[in-house]
Write a protein that holds these residues in place. Structure first.
Motif, PDB file in Angstrom:
ATOM      1  N   UNK A   3      14.511 -19.264 -54.989  1.00  0.00           N
ATOM      2  CA  UNK A   3      15.702 -18.651 -55.483  1.00  0.00           C
ATOM      3  C   UNK A   3      15.387 -17.146 -55.670  1.00  0.00           C
ATOM      4  N   UNK A   4      16.198 -16.312 -55.009  1.00  0.00           N
ATOM      5  CA  UNK A   4      15.901 -14.923 -55.208  1.00  0.00           C
ATOM      6  C   UNK A   4      17.131 -14.215 -55.440  1.00  0.00           C
ATOM      7  N   UNK A   5      16.936 -12.961 -56.053  1.00  0.00           N
ATOM      8  CA  UNK A   5      18.163 -12.388 -56.874  1.00  0.00           C
ATOM      9  C   UNK A   5      18.240 -11.004 -56.208  1.00  0.00           C
ATOM     10  N   UNK A   6      19.355 -10.584 -56.361  1.00  0.00           N
ATOM     11  CA  UNK A   6      19.883  -8.995 -56.057  1.00  0.00           C
ATOM     12  C   UNK A   6      20.205  -8.413 -57.577  1.00  0.00           C
ATOM     13  N   UNK A   7      19.484  -7.679 -58.176  1.00  0.00           N
ATOM     14  CA  UNK A   7      19.902  -7.189 -59.424  1.00  0.00           C
ATOM     15  C   UNK A   7      20.274  -5.825 -59.860  1.00  0.00           C
ATOM     16  N   UNK A   8      21.226  -5.243 -59.155  1.00  0.00           N
ATOM     17  CA  UNK A   8      21.728  -3.689 -59.349  1.00  0.00           C
ATOM     18  C   UNK A   8      22.082  -3.460 -60.799  1.00  0.00           C
ATOM     19  N   UNK A   9      22.187  -2.178 -61.006  1.00  0.00           N
ATOM     20  CA  UNK A   9      22.833  -1.731 -62.296  1.00  0.00           C
ATOM     21  C   UNK A   9      24.144  -1.057 -61.685  1.00  0.00           C
ATOM     22  N   UNK A  10      25.201  -1.204 -62.611  1.00  0.00           N
ATOM     23  CA  UNK A  10      26.616  -0.761 -62.268  1.00  0.00           C
ATOM     24  C   UNK A  10      26.805   0.564 -62.709  1.00  0.00           C
ATOM     25  N   UNK A  11      25.787   1.460 -62.028  1.00  0.00           N
ATOM     26  CA  UNK A  11      25.930   2.792 -62.329  1.00  0.00           C
ATOM     27  C   UNK A  11      26.425   3.715 -61.237  1.00  0.00           C
ATOM     28  N   UNK A  12      26.967   3.121 -60.208  1.00  0.00           N
ATOM     29  CA  UNK A  12      27.369   3.923 -59.016  1.00  0.00           C
ATOM     30  C   UNK A  12      27.313   2.978 -57.678  1.00  0.00           C
ATOM     31  N   UNK A  13      27.209   3.571 -56.593  1.00  0.00           N
ATOM     32  CA  UNK A  13      27.288   2.932 -55.274  1.00  0.00           C
ATOM     33  C   UNK A  13      26.397   2.119 -54.887  1.00  0.00           C
ATOM     34  N   UNK A  14      26.451   1.293 -53.844  1.00  0.00           N
ATOM     35  CA  UNK A  14      25.409   0.629 -53.169  1.00  0.00           C
ATOM     36  C   UNK A  14      24.376   1.465 -52.273  1.00  0.00           C
ATOM     37  N   UNK A  15      23.390   1.756 -52.791  1.00  0.00           N
ATOM     38  CA  UNK A  15      22.329   2.470 -51.955  1.00  0.00           C
ATOM     39  C   UNK A  15      22.030   1.774 -50.587  1.00  0.00           C
ATOM     40  N   UNK A  38      23.143 -13.033 -57.624  1.00  0.00           N
ATOM     41  CA  UNK A  38      23.711 -11.652 -57.926  1.00  0.00           C
ATOM     42  C   UNK A  38      23.646 -11.642 -59.435  1.00  0.00           C
ATOM     43  N   UNK A  39      22.878 -10.741 -60.038  1.00  0.00           N
ATOM     44  CA  UNK A  39      22.594 -10.344 -61.423  1.00  0.00           C
ATOM     45  C   UNK A  39      22.906  -8.921 -61.873  1.00  0.00           C
ATOM     46  N   UNK A  40      23.740  -8.733 -62.836  1.00  0.00           N
ATOM     47  CA  UNK A  40      24.132  -7.346 -63.017  1.00  0.00           C
ATOM     48  C   UNK A  40      23.314  -6.865 -64.266  1.00  0.00           C
ATOM     49  N   UNK A  41      22.295  -5.806 -64.065  1.00  0.00           N
ATOM     50  CA  UNK A  41      21.513  -5.267 -64.999  1.00  0.00           C
ATOM     51  C   UNK A  41      22.080  -4.033 -65.647  1.00  0.00           C
ATOM     52  N   UNK A  42      23.290  -4.290 -66.879  1.00  0.00           N
ATOM     53  CA  UNK A  42      23.978  -3.418 -67.300  1.00  0.00           C
ATOM     54  C   UNK A  42      23.509  -3.067 -68.630  1.00  0.00           C
ATOM     55  N   UNK A  53      30.699  -2.686 -60.534  1.00  0.00           N
ATOM     56  CA  UNK A  53      30.348  -4.100 -60.292  1.00  0.00           C
ATOM     57  C   UNK A  53      31.402  -4.565 -59.274  1.00  0.00           C
ATOM     58  N   UNK A  54      32.478  -4.387 -59.185  1.00  0.00           N
ATOM     59  CA  UNK A  54      33.402  -4.731 -58.073  1.00  0.00           C
ATOM     60  C   UNK A  54      33.131  -4.080 -56.887  1.00  0.00           C
ATOM     61  N   UNK A  55      32.625  -2.808 -56.753  1.00  0.00           N
ATOM     62  CA  UNK A  55      32.238  -2.315 -55.601  1.00  0.00           C
ATOM     63  C   UNK A  55      30.967  -2.759 -54.945  1.00  0.00           C
ATOM     64  N   UNK A  56      30.022  -2.841 -55.731  1.00  0.00           N
ATOM     65  CA  UNK A  56      28.823  -3.404 -55.625  1.00  0.00           C
ATOM     66  C   UNK A  56      28.954  -4.783 -54.454  1.00  0.00           C
ATOM     67  N   UNK A  69      25.507 -17.453 -56.563  1.00  0.00           N
ATOM     68  CA  UNK A  69      25.727 -17.254 -58.078  1.00  0.00           C
ATOM     69  C   UNK A  69      25.908 -16.085 -58.403  1.00  0.00           C
ATOM     70  N   UNK A  70      26.864 -15.872 -59.412  1.00  0.00           N
ATOM     71  CA  UNK A  70      26.878 -14.457 -59.914  1.00  0.00           C
ATOM     72  C   UNK A  70      27.888 -14.361 -60.993  1.00  0.00           C
ATOM     73  N   UNK A  71      28.234 -13.007 -61.464  1.00  0.00           N
ATOM     74  CA  UNK A  71      29.256 -13.203 -62.579  1.00  0.00           C
ATOM     75  C   UNK A  71      30.794 -13.637 -62.477  1.00  0.00           C
ATOM     76  N   UNK A  72      31.231 -13.642 -61.346  1.00  0.00           N
ATOM     77  CA  UNK A  72      32.450 -14.176 -60.920  1.00  0.00           C
ATOM     78  C   UNK A  72      32.574 -15.632 -60.386  1.00  0.00           C
ATOM     79  N   UNK A  73      31.455 -15.896 -59.819  1.00  0.00           N
ATOM     80  CA  UNK A  73      30.946 -17.125 -59.083  1.00  0.00           C
ATOM     81  C   UNK A  73      30.607 -18.188 -60.049  1.00  0.00           C
TER      82      UNK A  73
END
Length: 478
Positions: A3-15, A38-42, A53-56, A69-73
């Motif tokens: 199980x691997x995750x991508x956990x960005x912060x919703x502070x802007x664009x996807x780098x 997908x986990x959101x580190x907010x 979040x939506x943009x990411x 798995x993720x916030x909306x899923x």
């Protein structure tokens, strides 16, 4: 199951660096029949950007990276937003406090600033001096109960020790705990810092592999200590190399585009960007450079990820995008350029002409956006050259001679197409005694309006005698 995750912060664009991290996680998860989360580190509420979040998620989907798995899923290990997991963190902080692995710190910002200034003035590394660590537990508890503003700090062992990480990319990495200060793990607003939340979440979500940038290497002692204090086994770690500018500085917006959406909006294909990003740090077993997602899933391994930084080569990205565009089915290409055409004055015009123009332009397109910029040649009745190189050559005396004779030749025939273009130009050569590039370049520049324009024969076949004559006259009169 991995199980691997991508956990960005919703502070802007996807780098693009974030895309690479997500891609490597996703590739390995798919290869091992595992899950990608997908986990959101907010938790940093001051830096949240509305809609991020939506943009990411949208940009991950655009790149072909599907979430399991993720916030909306949803999923069995939610919530997937850290701001919705505060009670979980409080429970774990209470455990650390009760077992004397953490303590409340009441130091003001002013005191901490003065401490750091004094340490710098003395040539010391700025770090917390442990003042509140020495308070009696009863006093700390009373001050917390009275509502005094405080943070919670993690206790680093007083007797220095060497912590070792067996990294999947870097092998054995060791750091002395003496290099780490008592880290803040809960802020004064009650929200956890990254260091606490990421460890708690990764454990509770049963993450087996943590993939992140090498800039997080100095933080691993804090994280390993948290795993030890909680009595948990840590996951596997893989610290990716930096992505660099051509001058080998860290990739940043100051030197060019770094947002995935910027590359999309410039007309780079998702397949191209994913393929290109995959090769920033990872290298296949052979010399191949073009890979489908399915092929990347089969080939990827952390063993073949380099330790040294990877240079973001824009020229290579351009080349790769051109390769992908050339291999697109024509109808697929027309569909993909449609959003760019929709922003021009040529939107909703002759679809048949657009398809023919796209077919002619396809071999030389580097990005999808270039299509829109080149449509004037096809749709305008009287398109004009603007390229300085084109204008300069067309004003030369030999070019005038070629164009004048070309116009005369056109006046003697009823139609001009791919089949008879060669004989017309041969007649121009005979009369002017001009040959080679001095013969063909003025004609190419006059009719395509570009120094590196599309195939002249295809353009002539589409335009016919009348439009080619108008273009030649325009060029002659410059």
């Amino acid at each position: 199951m991995v199980r691997l995750r991508f956990a960005p912060s919703p502070t802007g664009f996807l780098h693009v660096g974030g895309l690479r991290t997500a891609l490597f996680c996703w590739l390995y998860a798919r290869q091992q029949s595992g899950k990608f989360i997908f986990r959101l580190e907010d938790t940093d509420q001051k830096r949240l950007v509305e809609g991020a979040e939506t943009d990411l998620i949208h940009m991950l989907e655009w790149a072909g990276i599907e979430l399991d798995e993720g916030p909306e899923i949803g999923g069995d290990f939610g919530p997937y937003r850290q701001s919705e997991r505060l009670e979980i963190y409080r429970q774990h902080v209470r455990k650390l406090l009760d077992e004397d692995h953490a303590y409340p710190c009441f130091c003001s910002t002013e005191r901490l600033d003065n401490l750091r200034d004094e340490q710098r003035a003395n040539g010391e590394t700025p770090r917390y001096d442990g003042l509140c660590r020495r308070l009696k537990k009863e006093e700390s508890a009373q001050r917390v109960a009275s509502g005094e503003t405080h943070v919670v700090r993690l206790k680093i062992p007083e007797i220095p020790e060497t912590l070792v990480l067996n990294d999947l990319i870097r092998g054995r990495v060791s750091i002395e705990t003496s290099q780490t200060e008592d880290q803040v793990i809960v802020k004064s607003d009650g929200f956890p810092t990254y260091h606490l939340a990421v460890v708690v979440d990764d454990h509770l979500m049963q993450i087996t592999h943590v993939v992140r940038g090498e800039e997080w290497l100095p933080s691993f002692p804090k994280h390993l200590l948290l795993y030890r204090y909680f009595g948990w086994d840590p996951p596997e770690f893989a610290h990716l190399p930096l992505i660099l500018n051509p001058d080998r500085t860290k990739l940043s917006k100051r030197q060019g585009d770094v947002a995935v959406e910027d590359f999309r909006d410039q007309g780079f294909l998702a397949e191209t960007l994913v393929n290109f990003i995959s090769l920033l740090g990872w290298s296949p077993a052979d010399d191949r450079e073009l890979f489908t997602l399915a092929e990347l899933i089969e080939e990827f391994s952390f063993v073949r990820v380099n330790k040294s930084g990877a240079v973001f080569d824009r020229e290579k990205l351009n080349w790769m995008n051109q390769q992908y565009i050339q291999n697109l089915d024509q109808q697929d290409l027309v569909r993909r350029v449609a959003p760019f055409v929709a922003k021009t004055v040529y939107a909703e015009q002759d679809m048949d002409l657009l398809e023919k123009a796209v077919k002619i332009l396809q071999p030389r397109l580097v990005t999808l956006a270039e299509t829109a910029k080149r449509l004037a040649l096809f749709f305008d009745e009287d398109p004009q050259a603007t390229d300085p190189e084109v204008l300069s050559l067309l004003k030369e005396e030999s070019s005038k001679l070629v164009l004048a004779e070309f116009i005369k030749q056109l006046q003697t025939i009823e139609k001009l197409n791919e089949e008879n273009l060669g004989s017309v130009v041969k007649n121009v050569q005979t009369v002017t005694n001009i040959k080679g590039k001095n013969l063909w370049m003025p004609l190419r520049y006059a009719i395509t309006l570009e120094a590196q324009g599309p195939d002249l024969k295809l353009i002539v076949d589409l335009f016919g005698r009348e439009k080619c004559m108008r273009l030649a006259l325009n060029a002659y009169e410059l």
